[in-house]
Design an enzyme around this catalytic site. Structure first.
Site, PDB file in Angstrom:
ATOM      1  CB  SER A 260      70.619  -2.612  16.477  1.00  0.00           C
ATOM      2  OG  SER A 260      70.620  -1.211  16.371  1.00  0.00           O
ATOM      3  CG  ASN A 261      66.574   1.345  16.152  1.00  0.00           C
ATOM      4  OD1 ASN A 261      66.115   1.670  17.226  1.00  0.00           O
ATOM      5  ND2 ASN A 261      67.626   1.941  15.615  1.00  0.00           N
TER       6      ASN A 261
ATOM      7  CG  HIS B  71      67.383  11.951  12.424  1.00  0.00           C
ATOM      8  ND1 HIS B  71      68.047  11.721  11.238  1.00  0.00           N
ATOM      9  CD2 HIS B  71      68.038  12.989  13.032  1.00  0.00           C
ATOM     10  CE1 HIS B  71      69.040  12.586  11.112  1.00  0.00           C
ATOM     11  NE2 HIS B  71      69.062  13.358  12.185  1.00  0.00           N
TER      12      HIS B  71
HETATM   13  C1  GRF Z   1      69.946   4.564  13.792  1.00  0.00           C
HETATM   14  O1  GRF Z   1      70.894   5.364  14.421  1.00  0.00           O
HETATM   15  C2  GRF Z   1      68.775   5.395  13.334  1.00  0.00           C
HETATM   16  O2  GRF Z   1      68.539   6.494  14.155  1.00  0.00           O
HETATM   17  C3  GRF Z   1      69.187   5.833  11.982  1.00  0.00           C
HETATM   18  O3  GRF Z   1      69.900   4.763  11.437  1.00  0.00           O
HETATM   19  C4  GRF Z   1      70.456   3.990  12.493  1.00  0.00           C
HETATM   20  C5  GRF Z   1      70.006   2.570  12.280  1.00  0.00           C
HETATM   21  O4  GRF Z   1      70.677   1.702  13.158  1.00  0.00           O
HETATM   22  N1  GRF Z   1      68.065   6.249  11.175  1.00  0.00           N
HETATM   23  P1  GRF Z   1      70.265   0.180  13.196  1.00  0.00           P
HETATM   24  O5  GRF Z   1      70.383  -0.361  11.778  1.00  0.00           O
HETATM   25  O6  GRF Z   1      68.866   0.083  13.722  1.00  0.00           O
HETATM   26  O7  GRF Z   1      71.271  -0.459  14.114  1.00  0.00           O
END
Ligand code: GRF
Length: 295
Positions: free
Chosen positions: A93-94, A189
């Site tokens: 999602s990021n 993180h």
């Molecule tokens: C996020 O919570 C990030 O902080 C951590 O892994 C997760 C990734 O989420 N490192 P997504 O795959 O971006 O939804």
């Protein structure tokens, strides 16, 4: 967009391997005087991208529009549009929010490749659906098509990558990569580091530990990556309240919402060359609106 699937292949015996620690085109530096139209003096002691101390007052020049004389690929006077590699192991999602921001030009960068250890993950599917090349890394018995660390560095060089953005990539980044891209690899993180970080702190485990500790605040941290889990210099954080009846899932959702905003803001700052380094090695982000403000 038509769905495309890519798997880049690279020679395992490159004829020219760049030397370690010599990123040929440092992409995060004090902005070049070439695109100056006004001058600002300030007395923060800053160092250059390479860590060379610059004593006394530092003069930073920038275009009057906040640093953008060029919105294209870099043929004008402004900073060149940066090439990004995003590393993902999960839903992505990021990755998606950064990609969407790049598409709407909120980020002066372009996602040139997705790197994953899980070719079936949501992030890899999103990349394929959006025509973004996918590299598998690392090579393993379950992933024989994966690249070695040396080949990954070669591949990223060929793609002219400026920044590596880790977004839920669960493998430790090998030292070859960290050294090949000094001050150019960041990770997100989901806790306020240095608390609740390190090996084993990932996913809901982080949020469960935060709630169990009684901490009243949590939130995402974006930090530069070194050879260990979650110990590199902190670049940006956002505070999120921990509510009395929070479940780990509820807290994770609230933190993830802020992650999406923060990672886009930080990526924009990297691409606009607004990250500067304090003399003691702490990275700061120069405000776009008020270039005398740092966070
Ligand atoms: C996020 O919570 C990030 O902080 C951590 O892994 C997760 C990734 O989420 N490192 P997504 O795959 O971006 O939804």
């Amino acid at each position: 967009m038509e769905a495309k699937s890519f798997l880049l292949s690279f020679s395992s015996n490159p004829t020219k391997t760049p030397s370690v620690g010599s990123h040929s085109r440092p992409s995060l530096s004090i902005p070049s005087q070439k695109w100056s139209s006004c001058k600002t003096h300030f007395d923060l002691k800053l160092v250059s991208q390479r860590g060379v101390p610059r004593r006394g007052f530092l003069c930073i020049n920038r275009a009057e529009n906040g640093g953008f004389a060029d919105e294209g690929g870099g043929s004008g006077d402004g900073p060149r549009r940066k090439n990004l590699a995003v590393f993902v192991s999960g839903g992505g999602s990021n990755f998606r929010s950064i990609h969407e921001a790049a598409v709407r030009r909120a980020i002066h960068g372009h996602i040139a490749v997705l790197v994953t250890d899980k070719p079936g993950c949501g992030g890899a599917a999103y990349a394929r659906d959006n025509g973004i090349p996918v590299i598998m890394f690392p090579k393993s018995s379950s992933s024989p098509d994966g690249l070695s660390a040396a080949d990954l560095v070669t591949a990223l060089r060929r793609l002219d990558i400026d920044f590596l953005l880790l977004a839920g990539y669960l493998k430790l980044i090998p030292v070859e990569l960290v050294r090949a891209y000094p001050r150019s690899v960041v990770n997100i993180h989901p806790s306020l580091l240095p608390a609740f970080g390190g090996k084993g702190y990932y996913g809901l485990k982080v949020h469960k530990a935060v709630i169990a500790s009684g901490a009243r605040y949590s939130g995402p941290t974006i930090h530069f990556v070194d050879e260990h889990y979650d110990t590199g210099r902190i670049l940006a954080q956002k505070v999120v309240p921990v509510l009395p009846n929070d479940t780990a899932e509820e807290l994770a959702t609230r933190v993830l919402h802020e992650e999406h905003q923060l990672y886009v803001q930080v990526t924009a700052a990297l691409c606009e060359e607004r990250v500067v380094w304090r003399e003691d090695g702490v990275p700061l982000i120069r405000s776009k609106e008020n270039p005398n403000d740092y966070s």
